[in-house]
Design an enzyme around this catalytic site. Sequence first.
Site, PDB file in Angstrom:
ATOM      1  N   GLU A 193     -31.831  73.386 120.874  1.00 15.91           N
ATOM      2  CA  GLU A 193     -32.919  74.233 121.369  1.00 15.91           C
ATOM      3  C   GLU A 193     -33.124  75.456 120.502  1.00 15.91           C
ATOM      4  O   GLU A 193     -33.108  76.584 120.982  1.00 15.91           O
ATOM      5  CB  GLU A 193     -32.674  74.671 122.820  1.00 15.91           C
ATOM      6  N   ASP A 194     -33.314  75.230 119.231  1.00 18.73           N
ATOM      7  CA  ASP A 194     -33.695  76.289 118.286  1.00 18.73           C
ATOM      8  C   ASP A 194     -32.619  77.294 117.963  1.00 18.73           C
ATOM      9  O   ASP A 194     -32.914  78.307 117.361  1.00 18.73           O
ATOM     10  CB  ASP A 194     -34.906  77.097 118.802  1.00 18.73           C
ATOM     11  N   ALA A 195     -31.373  77.061 118.343  1.00 20.88           N
ATOM     12  CA  ALA A 195     -30.355  78.036 117.940  1.00 20.88           C
ATOM     13  C   ALA A 195     -30.049  77.848 116.455  1.00 20.88           C
ATOM     14  O   ALA A 195     -30.252  76.779 115.887  1.00 20.88           O
ATOM     15  CB  ALA A 195     -29.101  77.851 118.781  1.00 20.88           C
ATOM     16  N   ARG A 210     -43.669  71.058 116.647  1.00 25.47           N
ATOM     17  CA  ARG A 210     -44.296  72.328 116.332  1.00 25.47           C
ATOM     18  C   ARG A 210     -45.268  72.229 115.164  1.00 25.47           C
ATOM     19  O   ARG A 210     -46.157  73.042 115.056  1.00 25.47           O
ATOM     20  CB  ARG A 210     -43.233  73.358 116.004  1.00 25.47           C
TER      21      ARG A 210
END
Lengths: 680, 840
Positions: free
Chosen positions: B459-461, B645
């Site tokens: 999750e985008d870490a 995205r």
Amino acid sequence: MAGREGLIDTAVKTANSGYLQRCLTKQLEGVHVSYDNTVRNGDGSLVEFMYGGDSIDVTKQSHLFQFKFFYDNYQTLLQKYSPSRIDYLDAETAISYNKKLKKHHKKEGDLPHWSQSTKYDPTISVYNPAKYLGSVSDKFEDELESFIDNNKSLFVSSKEAKNHGGITQKNFKSLMQLKYMRSLINPGEAVGIIASQSVGEPSTQMTLNTFHFAGHGAANVTLGIPRLREIVMTASASIKTPQMTLPILDDVDEDSAEAFCKSITKITFAEFIDGVTVVETIGGSSSGEGYRSYEVNIKFFDAEDYSNEYDVTKDELSKVITEKFITALEKSIVKEIKKQKRSNASLGDVGKAVPRGQTELASKVSTGVNDDDATDDKLRGNTKQAVSYDGPDDEELETMKNAEKSDDEDMLDDSSDSSSDSESDSETDSNSKITNEAIKQSQKKIASEHLSKKAMTSEAKQRQNEVIDSNKLVSKFNFDDKHGAWCAFELELIGESEKLLMINIVEDVCKETVVREVKNIGRCLYPEPEQGKRVFVTEGVNFPAMWEHDAFIDVNGIRCNDVAAVLKTYGVEAARNTIVNEINNVFGRYAISVSSRHLDLLADYMTREGTYLAFNRQGIDSSTSSFMKMSYETTCSFLTKAVLESDREELESPSASLVIGKLSKVGTGSFDVIANMPNA
Amino acid sequence: MNAPKLTILQEGIEAIATTLIAHITVEDLDFREKAIYIAMMTRRVVMAMHNPKLVDDRDYVGNKRLELAGQLMSLLFEDLFKKFNNDFKANLDKILKKPSRASEFDALLHINIHSNNVTTGLNRAISTGNWSLKRFKMERAGVTHVLSRLSYISALGMMTRISSQFEKSRKVSGPRALQPSQFGMLCTSDTPEGEACGLVKNLALMTHITTDDEEVPIRKLCYMLGAEDISIADSATLHTNGTFGVYLNGTMIATTRFPIQFVAKFRHLRRTGKVSAFVSIYTNVHQSAVHIAADGGRICRPLIIVEDGESRVKAEHLLKLKQGAWGFDDFLINGLVEYLDVNEENDSLIALYEKDIIKATTHLEIEPFTVLGAVAGLIPYPHHNQSPRNTYQCAMGKQAIGAIAYNQFRRIDTLLYLMCYPQQPMVKSKTIELIQYDKLPAGQNATVAVMSYSGYDIEDALVLNKASIDRGYGRCQMLRKNTCVLKRYPNHSKDIVTGMRVNEKGEPIFQHSALGPDGLGEVGMRIQSGQVYVNKCVPTNASEGVVGGQPGINQQQQYREAPMVYRAPEASYVDQVMMSVSDNDQALIKVLLRQTRRPELGDKFSSRHGQKGVCGIIVQQEDMPFNDQGICPDIIMNPHGFPSRMTVGKMLELVSGKAGVLDGTLQYGTCFGGSKLEDMSKILVDKGFNYSGKDMLYSGITGECLQAYIFFGPIYYQKLKHMVLDKMHARARGPRAVLTRQPTEGRSRDGGLRLGEMERDCVIAYGASQLLLERLMLSSDAFDVDVCNTCGLMGYNGWCPSCKSSENITKMTIPYAAKLLFQELISMNIAPRLKLSDVF
């Protein structure tokens, strides 16, 4: 543009769907399953007799019908459920009742349902499924039976089972019924909140705006969150796009279907008209009085065209003109004249203030009225916000119309209902400008030609006399009986009357006069049949009119999307089913499936008092818990109401229990533990 | 003196002459112009009724005007000045009315009383942002904002901001939507997300906002150009087909039968400089009108003039520009470039590039990338990104930590974030050069490997390299200002600063160990929680009256300590101490405390494409994957962030940055242009790397080659101001609010976290009623009350005051808020009686 629209949507829709969930949750918070398997409200009032109809927990129902799997794992399941360890398990009563029931149904199976006897109620409603093994829902019972019948080879007889091992039918059936008993919903479960969350969460995934069907022919329905709000939150009596779906009988062929479709569509007079010309003359009559006469010539489309299109003959058309059109025209002319007289009279008072109604109207328009949450009442207090951007809302249009109406009535002293719309007009097919002199002259001639005594036959003369007798202003009248292509008449007013914009009045009256309609029904469409089922879709709801046409449509299969209309005609149970179907439809468009138990509960709660109550301030009014009402929206008004009625708050709802610090009655608080104290 | 009373008729005429449609003056009761105006209004209404397409679009940028600071300030000044005059007059009247006057009348004295009114009024309006002018019935809040100094871009972005007057009304999506007429004038991607989405806009790069121009010269010019004055024309000529009305600022002043020539001549005059460059003229065929706009608040932008299929700007002009001999104004004066506002843009055919010029083209865009604003200009290759990602970056670029200004070390701001080692981006754009962001950058070029690693990057870490952090990657400083005022009291005593206190050994005690001999913290000393940095002392007799004390005698002042103590979990250093005098002659001490922060778990980072992420784990350099040359990535980013995205600009940035590093040049990622991918790939291949930016990496843990090629290269990463140290908060027990005896709110007050309504619903849905009771009453505000059985009201100490007896009292535990509710209801004369009964 598209990127920005998505961002705006995300920002705006969270508030809407969040509010929807809050409305649902606040009222459903006390709804729980009680120990007798009914679903009751916090104060004990009944909502459903059995949760979801069969008392099965939603989380446990997905594997309930997988009999093959259970057959394969018979031994494991037997160990897991160990029926021998359950006390007080009654394994005979319900099963024997079930047998009797089945025998009875076999006898009466073919009779229609209204003539079957009601001696044997379904097992599950007579015997508590939690106590009696075998008391299962009809559907489960049937599925089980069919599985056993289809797979007779899997089972052995009891003698073999004793000798060689194996599963008998009876054992398997009992195990399945035990599994059913284990999948029952636990008493105390807060079913209401689960239902509201199950409906509220998918609503955040629906986009805010409705999307319309592209292409012609298909009806336009409200979708998405606005529709959900209409059904659940406002429970409006008049929804934006009411529709009826009429299933067509199988023996009706395509042509008659199309003809029927056309016959119930509403047709206004304006759809026949190709052009209207008005010639105005001022003159002096023989008696020395001035008069102002208008010769109106209406040109229709080709008679064949309109009789093919709308199935209306020219005789019908002429009847409509004589009976309805001329009278309506007269009425509106008279109103116009009165309006002028009135405004003339009021001109003399310089400095008279604008009537109150209109200033209030202006200020109402300038505050942005949104839908019906209480923040708007608060917001209207702070008036320093900027002018509203939106055009007037539906409610505002209503108020504006009413204000105009009242103004008109003030000015007219007339009790006739106002037909003057404030809405702008759509395209008409009449050329109304009398600009060119040449055209004027030629049309003058046409009109006068049509109205000259030569052109009229005796019947026409008689008709003209009738018309003149029944209407005050008409002096001449004629209609083209041969081809149905034109109609001409002349109106006379006294000379002192002001100039009227006759063409606008005629246009408006044409648009309103109806040639043929079924009351309340607008268009009727015949869409593409899906899955072989042919249906008509009408815009507008009128059940009694449809019952007349049982030659074309299956009267017993009429569906409607307007819950209030169904409630009025078919009763509360049908309304409840409509609610469930409609909400399902809304979610179905986005490919979201919500379990029917939650929707059932929602619909049952909304129809708990026999009418259609919404999840808003008005719907919560009938609740017994004042604290719940006060913590919902308009605190002070509920408080004053409660105080004035000397209300007694029983502290049964979860909100009230939280206020006072009591244990709430759902979940763990639905029972008490009593310990057996040993005597000293 | 009152004016003579007018008759009703005269009053009516005066009202029409002055009040109705006041902007058209009526001289000598010649109402013709005003009558024509009103008739024009009616005509437009009737036309709109007939054809709904003629209704004006409220969102069209050409129909909007922007209010600038000057306008607002002039209104404010007018209001204050008039008020000042009125107050002064009232004051004088009061004095002069009295028949007997004792002292000599001096008007100056009375002026001085009110002399500060205008200043304080301006001050108050600007500092609070409330423009409340009685004369104009204006009540506006939020007109001014404090300039945010988070970073250079946030300050610059704030100055290009245009805030809309619409309140945050939810349903309306008309003003929020993106208008096509915004092209080139307002930035398309720069808008905040959330409530104010689409209502707050920013200017594009080359926009200009016009100011008012004189009307009279333009009027005369129109008549000179051949338009017929309206006062001499009659109605027949006004309405013939083909006659176009000439409108100046919305008022009809003339008619012309040759609109095309009229417009062309006017434009010619404007291009040669005879008319101000910001006056616009355009034709509206539906209304048969030629509109000349000279008012202020219009938004316009410059375009190159194209004549006969050729742009007027030639190579020799550009040469002069390059040499510095010519500036932009020279282009304007020489008629090569002109300003078009939105309405005039409708009349012109604008070509994007020189190759697109056809015969009918009238103008040429100066540069396509000026469609975006200053903040959106940071994004490299924005034309390859999905548009919401650009919008997110525009919001996050303003929160990035970087350099503020050239004098950032001399400023004392309340809160200042500085980056220790800022770097200019490898892939920059023309806009960055124009706004000089590369001189005050806000981020660092990190070597990024796009791969899944360690599982701590869900999750985008992000996974950060410990050695990079040790060497200063992402390190930032936070500076905080603490003020201290040494007050003077009416009895002539004042606060002072004393020195440190010493313990037995002669060393300063712990709290005072950072102080110097003057009682102020020494520059460079480390201050921990609990230590004093300004040792202020307050006199004990401060509240005594002045009278009674004899000024001559030097009384021994008693002081008690009221020091400024530092309270924060982390230690800070004293950066600067400033002593000065405030405006009312009181000594002022400002202490600037500095904290240097390393990146840690939870700090937020983002690239320039709306890909934000939090640091998930900090990994040793030995465990990081490495390539043949031994280079390890600084950041490892999860590839799952790309597919949904669709930020292809980031991938291009990596390739261009890698080529730039190998080549030794900075690359360009300008919108609709920038370094071409083919060239970059060629550079990579020439230097021995893969054309697509993928490298073969070895795993740091096992030492084997990784089985896939990894996308590896430099990307410019920004550190955002949301750091975990500022947000971390915990509470077991702590302070309670006074009124409701419930735990306080907010991290600064050591508050608790709220279990809101929706959380309460979830707990009920679980059926965990006892948990709900515990959370909402026992852990919060449980309170024991004595309830009287007979009357149902609350008593105390076993005594019921309304029944005046002690029998039938039961002890109960209810929430304090409930007890408060009952008491408030009782105070309103409503009796909430509790009926108690046995449970069993």
